[in-house]
Design a protein around this motif. Structure first.
Motif, PDB file in Angstrom:
ATOM      1  N   UNK A 122     -17.265   3.748  10.640  1.00  0.00           N
ATOM      2  CA  UNK A 122     -15.990   2.536  11.571  1.00  0.00           C
ATOM      3  C   UNK A 122     -14.834   3.035  11.987  1.00  0.00           C
ATOM      4  N   UNK A 123     -14.209   2.891  12.876  1.00  0.00           N
ATOM      5  CA  UNK A 123     -12.865   2.637  13.074  1.00  0.00           C
ATOM      6  C   UNK A 123     -12.321   3.071  11.714  1.00  0.00           C
ATOM      7  N   UNK A 124     -11.538   3.646  11.667  1.00  0.00           N
ATOM      8  CA  UNK A 124     -10.617   4.081  10.671  1.00  0.00           C
ATOM      9  C   UNK A 124      -8.863   2.973  11.034  1.00  0.00           C
ATOM     10  N   UNK A 125      -8.599   2.448   9.803  1.00  0.00           N
ATOM     11  CA  UNK A 125      -7.534   1.277  10.315  1.00  0.00           C
ATOM     12  C   UNK A 125      -6.815   1.334   9.985  1.00  0.00           C
ATOM     13  N   UNK A 126      -5.491   1.282   9.953  1.00  0.00           N
ATOM     14  CA  UNK A 126      -4.451   1.414  10.004  1.00  0.00           C
ATOM     15  C   UNK A 126      -3.571   0.544   9.953  1.00  0.00           C
ATOM     16  N   UNK A 127      -2.216   0.906   9.468  1.00  0.00           N
ATOM     17  CA  UNK A 127      -1.259  -0.303   8.542  1.00  0.00           C
ATOM     18  C   UNK A 127      -0.111   0.238   7.567  1.00  0.00           C
ATOM     19  N   UNK A 128      -0.469  -0.505   6.606  1.00  0.00           N
ATOM     20  CA  UNK A 128       0.596  -0.542   5.087  1.00  0.00           C
ATOM     21  C   UNK A 128      -0.019  -1.245   4.247  1.00  0.00           C
ATOM     22  N   UNK A 129       0.398  -0.822   3.211  1.00  0.00           N
ATOM     23  CA  UNK A 129       0.703  -1.576   2.424  1.00  0.00           C
ATOM     24  C   UNK A 129       1.170  -1.393   0.790  1.00  0.00           C
ATOM     25  N   UNK A 130       1.575  -2.351  -0.055  1.00  0.00           N
ATOM     26  CA  UNK A 130       2.887  -2.037  -1.000  1.00  0.00           C
ATOM     27  C   UNK A 130       1.940  -1.989  -2.320  1.00  0.00           C
ATOM     28  N   UNK A 131       2.803  -0.835  -2.719  1.00  0.00           N
ATOM     29  CA  UNK A 131       2.298  -0.200  -4.382  1.00  0.00           C
ATOM     30  C   UNK A 131       3.227  -0.635  -5.456  1.00  0.00           C
ATOM     31  N   UNK A 132       3.166  -0.317  -6.241  1.00  0.00           N
ATOM     32  CA  UNK A 132       4.316  -0.824  -7.930  1.00  0.00           C
ATOM     33  C   UNK A 132       4.926   1.060  -7.482  1.00  0.00           C
ATOM     34  N   UNK A 133       6.318   0.458  -8.377  1.00  0.00           N
ATOM     35  CA  UNK A 133       6.761   1.443  -8.471  1.00  0.00           C
ATOM     36  C   UNK A 133       6.179   3.024  -9.424  1.00  0.00           C
ATOM     37  N   UNK A 134       6.187   2.736 -10.225  1.00  0.00           N
ATOM     38  CA  UNK A 134       4.659   3.674 -11.237  1.00  0.00           C
ATOM     39  C   UNK A 134       3.246   3.723 -10.805  1.00  0.00           C
ATOM     40  N   UNK A 135       3.311   3.082 -10.155  1.00  0.00           N
ATOM     41  CA  UNK A 135       1.437   2.828  -9.135  1.00  0.00           C
ATOM     42  C   UNK A 135       1.173   4.855  -9.252  1.00  0.00           C
ATOM     43  N   UNK A 136       0.256   5.300  -9.708  1.00  0.00           N
ATOM     44  CA  UNK A 136      -0.391   6.470  -9.746  1.00  0.00           C
ATOM     45  C   UNK A 136      -1.781   6.763  -8.967  1.00  0.00           C
ATOM     46  N   UNK A 137      -1.911   8.015  -8.674  1.00  0.00           N
ATOM     47  CA  UNK A 137      -3.468   8.689  -7.975  1.00  0.00           C
ATOM     48  C   UNK A 137      -3.882   7.595  -6.253  1.00  0.00           C
ATOM     49  N   UNK A 138      -2.860   7.478  -5.946  1.00  0.00           N
ATOM     50  CA  UNK A 138      -2.775   7.010  -4.705  1.00  0.00           C
ATOM     51  C   UNK A 138      -4.127   7.286  -3.682  1.00  0.00           C
ATOM     52  N   UNK A 139      -5.184   7.000  -3.108  1.00  0.00           N
ATOM     53  CA  UNK A 139      -5.940   7.592  -2.584  1.00  0.00           C
ATOM     54  C   UNK A 139      -7.087   5.989  -1.377  1.00  0.00           C
TER      55      UNK A 139
END
Length: 346
Positions: free
Chosen positions: A45-62
């Motif tokens: 599919x077409x790649x989504x663009x945008x943003x989202x929030x994560x907690x301060x100590x979130x690890x291994x974001x992917x």
């Protein structure tokens, strides 16, 4: 007499019908020479663009392959975020089985992850997969009898052979490589150092591995044999394998930085010494080299917040801290926000 003629006619029609059916089965249904066109169920599919929030100590974001979903670990719990709906779910690790590793498959919305405990017990690891589209959770058989410090450090899954290789670190100096076949049966493959690198091919059952800055080998999972990769250099490092099964190896200088990149496609034949060689304009740290799924080679300029296409010299900017490159998008993090932006090279 007329009755007999009718019977003969029906018998003749039945014989002709059976002959036609057998002819079809022999020449069409059982014909191995026919070329079959396979259409993949998971179209890109077409790649989504945008943003989202994560907690301060979130690890291994992917991100998933099309950026529809994001994932991160928080206090041993695996979170999956639907970017468009801004829906954040805890999918694993909520009890005693804390999640220590995960990765997305390169062509579908499926995450594969592991815990290093089972009901709070050490010395047991378990690998699972989760599909957020259908909320389907599957578990591979647990591996027990390990040391208390054992932890899965890498999982390689081929979406075409359905073979999984996992690297289990058992001590500060040792690791075990195990494999799972399509029937989810696992087997011990080999022992390596704790810092060994493993990379799996997509289309053939072959595993590339390297102990720290030593020779590179290819393990053939079907033949159960290994072969050393021929390369004329003193210090080398495996950088990655793209989705077309091309292997990328960095040639290192005395400081451990990459000055050249060799690449070659892996198939059923042995790897030769006929490499395609790419010179870097400046020696670059291994961690600042990115091999994209489609085989593009980038370097990451942390000071300028830019990635540079090694072949074309074109650049693309990102905000904050670089996370990864998807096909057509850049992912980065600034404070508590993860940004997915179109990959526009200039």
């Amino acid at each position: 007499m007329k009755t007999l003629v009718k019977w003969y006619r029906w018998i003749l029609l039945a014989v002709i019908f059976q002959f036609c059916v057998l002819l079809y089965i022999n020449n069409v249904f059982l014909n191995s020479d026919i070329t079959v066109s396979i259409t993949e169920a998971n179209k890109s599919k077409s790649v989504f663009t945008g943003d989202f929030k994560v907690p301060d100590n979130a690890k291994s974001i992917s991100m998933s392959y099309n950026a529809e979903y994001g994932a991160y670990i928080l206090d041993g719990v695996l979170h999956i975020v639907n970017v468009d709906k801004e829906d954040d779910r805890e999918v694993a690790g909520k009890d005693n089985d804390k999640i220590t590793y995960f990765k997305w498959l390169p062509d579908r919305n499926m995450v594969i992850f592991s815990s290093d405990t089972k009901n709070g017990q050490k010395g047991i690891v378990e690998i699972s997969t989760y599909e957020p589209d259908s909320e389907t959770l599957r578990q591979y058989p647990q591996i027990d009898g390990l040391t208390a410090k054992s932890q899965i450090m890498d999982i390689e899954l081929s979406q075409y052979t359905n073979v999984v290789y996992a690297k289990i670190k058992t001590s500060d100096t040792k690791s075990k490589i195990v494999s799972f076949n399509v029937m989810s049966q696992y087997a011990h493959v080999m022992n390596l150092g704790a810092d060994a690198i493993i990379k799996e091919c997509s289309f053939v059952n072959k595993l590339v591995y390297q102990n720290e800055e030593k020779s590179v080998y290819i393990y053939d999972g079907n033949k159960k044999v290994k072969n050393k990769i021929p390369i004329d250099a003193d210090k080398i490092k495996v950088l990655g394998i793209d989705l077309n099964d091309s292997l990328y190896i960095g040639i290192l200088d005395s400081l451990g930085k990459v000055t050249q990149i060799y690449h070659q496609k892996i198939n059923d034949d042995k790897v030769t010494d006929n490499w395609t060689k790419v010179d870097l304009k400046a020696a670059t740290a291994v961690e600042d080299i990115i091999i994209s799924g489609n085989g593009n080679i980038y370097t990451n300029d942390i000071e300028e917040n830019k990635i540079i296409n090694v072949i074309s010299g074109l650049k693309a900017s990102y905000r904050g801290e670089f996370i990864e490159i998807l096909e057509g998008a850049l992912v980065s993090k600034e404070e508590n926000k993860v940004f997915i932006t179109s990959l526009k090279e200039y």
